[in-house]
Design a protein around this motif. Structure first.
Motif, PDB file in Angstrom:
ATOM      1  N   VAL A 322       0.838  -1.199   0.000  1.00 56.52           N
ATOM      2  CA  VAL A 322       0.000   0.000   0.000  1.00 56.52           C
ATOM      3  C   VAL A 322       0.880   1.258   0.000  1.00 56.52           C
ATOM      4  O   VAL A 322       0.629   2.209  -0.747  1.00 56.52           O
ATOM      5  CB  VAL A 322      -0.956   0.003   1.214  1.00 56.52           C
ATOM      6  N   ILE A 323       1.929   1.245   0.829  1.00 61.25           N
ATOM      7  CA  ILE A 323       2.850   2.387   0.892  1.00 61.25           C
ATOM      8  C   ILE A 323       3.488   2.626  -0.469  1.00 61.25           C
ATOM      9  O   ILE A 323       3.544   3.758  -0.961  1.00 61.25           O
ATOM     10  CB  ILE A 323       3.953   2.162   1.948  1.00 61.25           C
ATOM     11  N   SER A 324       3.957   1.556  -1.099  1.00 61.06           N
ATOM     12  CA  SER A 324       4.626   1.675  -2.399  1.00 61.06           C
ATOM     13  C   SER A 324       3.694   2.225  -3.463  1.00 61.06           C
ATOM     14  O   SER A 324       4.104   3.007  -4.323  1.00 61.06           O
ATOM     15  CB  SER A 324       5.161   0.306  -2.846  1.00 61.06           C
ATOM     16  N   SER A 325       2.433   1.829  -3.412  1.00 59.70           N
ATOM     17  CA  SER A 325       1.484   2.255  -4.444  1.00 59.70           C
ATOM     18  C   SER A 325       1.068   3.717  -4.284  1.00 59.70           C
ATOM     19  O   SER A 325       0.688   4.369  -5.263  1.00 59.70           O
ATOM     20  CB  SER A 325       0.237   1.361  -4.422  1.00 59.70           C
ATOM     21  N   ILE A 326       1.135   4.243  -3.054  1.00 59.18           N
ATOM     22  CA  ILE A 326       0.740   5.633  -2.805  1.00 59.18           C
ATOM     23  C   ILE A 326       1.941   6.568  -2.820  1.00 59.18           C
ATOM     24  O   ILE A 326       1.891   7.651  -3.405  1.00 59.18           O
ATOM     25  CB  ILE A 326      -0.010   5.759  -1.451  1.00 59.18           C
TER      26      ILE A 326
END
Length: 536
Positions: A322-326
């Motif tokens: 999730v962190i990587s995608s945002i």
């Protein structure tokens, strides 16, 4: 710049020449709508149009007690703008004041004709237009704390506002088949032209009196706050909300009035935002259960709206994805099992250390628990469900609220409950028990934390095809959604995690500044219609 929330929509607002209606007309227009100002106060109505601009608004004389005038107003809106997407039925009078023993029955009849028959007429003709044009519209009625409480208004007014709530629920049941949503906004006392005229006092007197009864301190309810709630219900952000009574009352309608606290406070006016400003700009949010499902969608939407977000979960790999995608400049991950209070405390401390504040807690982590019947109930599974869904939430509220109080932050705490918080048979036993407990916890926390200006609310969704529910029932998302759609009252739409996240953004933002102790049902009207009957 974000797309205006009502871009291109056409709205009629009755009682729009002053007070709540005027505030709503201005806010709807600010958010991209074309607005018909409908009222009997012609001079004031034309002044509202002049202040908004004739390119976005127009005035039409309408006495809602006269059905023909209502029908003509709807026809005018369609002729001028080509469609009708929103009806905000707001026109009302206070009616006769005094004891029921001396009640003026002519005044009673006039109150019912305006406050109840009038909305019935506006719903009828607005809905006819929407059905004919196949518009998945939104109908909103102004209720009141008097829609649910006795003693909060004169007898005729209270009867009429109870009737409005019943009408809204009944109409939501009837119109759901066309995809039309019908909801209420129910404010506490607001210093409008109507209320000040009723008691023949200045606005400051009405506001001081209302403040003395309010549980949520440090803020005075203004028409703009009620208009913000109407904007949410008018927009696609509430696409799966119908039959709902959105109480804008600082928790008055869900708390005991026998308990009071004294606190010297600084009152703050409602914040007026420009359309270009992100709704959570600069706020810091902590979201538990944030690595997938509803929590993940909330993280994305919070970040899109300007917040810094801590993603808290036990699913480390998914959390980092999730962190990587945002992007790590807006969000960060922290392992947190909410059953362990120390981990909760450390997660709050991490949030404060990294971002310097904590404005929003979305306590979303939860499990479904054992699926067995009560006769075979696994009590270890029951204990684990309660430890996650209730004790875990209690720990997050405790430590988030401590941080907010220590820093004098007027924060927002949001908890994920469920339709199972209001109904038996909508989920397994342990899950249903835990979600009922959570409603009680939210209301208790609202009562205590209102003294610090901290709001505590729930979002209660119907069935959603999240990884949690799909695993629990061993079904594909499409199968879960098909099952839910078959049971749903609101047709033509499937509930998604994004819809719930939209409701969480509303409750996290300053748009809900006077909403606390509220259970915002995102259930397509499921909890307010009787499924034992079907319309022929």
């Amino acid at each position: 710049m974000a797309k205006p929330r009502l871009e291109g929509k056409v709205a009629i607002i009755t009682g729009a020449a002053s007070g709540i209606g005027e505030a709503a007309a201005k806010l709807f227009a600010e958010n991209g709508a074309f607005v018909v100002i409908a009222d009997i106060q012609d001079e004031l109505g034309h002044q509202v149009v002049a202040s908004i601009g004739p390119e976005k608004s127009s005035y039409f004389h309408c006495n809602v007690r006269d059905e023909r005038q209502v029908e003509e107003t709807v026809a005018y809106a369609i002729q001028k703008y080509g469609t009708l997407d929103i009806m905000f039925s707001n026109a009302a009078i206070t009616g006769p004041i005094g004891s029921i023993l001396e009640m003026d029955m002519d005044g009673f009849d006039d109150t019912i004709a305006t406050n109840f028959r009038g909305p019935a007429s506006t719903i009828k003709h607005a809905a006819r237009a929407m059905v004919e044009k196949q518009v998945r519209g939104s109908i909103i009625c102004t209720g009141s704390v008097s829609s649910t409480l006795g003693g909060s208004g004169p007898p005729a007014y209270t009867a009429s506002k109870h009737a409005v709530l019943g009408l809204v629920r009944s109409a939501a049941d009837d119109l759901g088949q066309y995809g039309i949503r019908v909801n209420c906004v129910s404010p506490f006392a607001v210093a409008t032209r109507m209320s000040t005229g009723m008691y023949n006092v200045d606005a400051s007197i009405v506001e001081a009196s209302a403040s003395s009864f309010s549980q949520l301190k440090g803020i005075i309810l203004k028409p703009r706050h009620v208009a913000e709630a109407a904007l949410f219900l008018a927009s696609d952000e509430s696409a799966y909300v119908t039959g709902h009574n959105l109480a804008v009352d600082g928790g008055v309608s869900v708390l005991s009035t026998t308990r009071s606290k004294s606190l010297i406070v600084r009152f703050e006016p409602p914040i007026k935002r420009t359309m270009s400003r992100p709704r959570l700009e600069g706020k810091v949010a902590l979201v538990t259960g944030a690595a997938s499902g509803i929590g993940e969608e909330a993280v994305r939407l919070f970040a899109e709206n300007g917040a810094f977000v801590v993603v808290a979960d036990v699913q480390d790999e998914l959390g980092h994805q999730v962190i990587s995608s945002i992007g790590s400049e807006k969000v960060s991950y922290r392992h947190c099992d909410v059953r362990d209070e120390k981990q909760v405390e450390e997660t709050v401390a991490y949030t404060l250390d990294k971002y310097g504040s904590l404005d929003v807690l979305f306590s979303n982590a939860g499990i479904i628990g054992p699926l067995t019947g009560i006769l075979e109930l696994d009590l270890q599974g029951f204990d684990n469900t309660m430890a996650t869904n209730v004790r875990g939430v209690a720990a997050t509220i405790k430590h988030a609220a401590r941080a907010m109080v220590a820093r004098s932050i007027r924060g927002s705490i949001i908890c994920t409950t469920s339709v199972a918080a209001a109904l038996g048979g909508a989920g397994p036993h342990a899950y249903t028990t835990s979600k009922h407990a959570l409603i009680g916890l939210v209301r208790a926390a609202c009562s205590e934390l209102g003294a610090y200006g901290i709001r505590v609310n729930c979002v209660s969704p119907f069935g959603t095809a999240t990884p949690l529910s799909c695993r629990a029932y061993n079904l594909e998302p499409s199968e879960v959604e098909a099952n839910i759609l078959a049971l749903s009252n609101l047709k033509g739409i499937v509930l998604k995690a994004r819809h719930i996240a939209e409701a969480a953004v509303f409750l996290a933002s300053d748009e809900s500044a006077y909403i606390s102790g509220h259970n915002l049902a995102i259930d397509g009207g499921f909890t307010v219609v009787n499924h034992s009957f079907s319309a022929s």
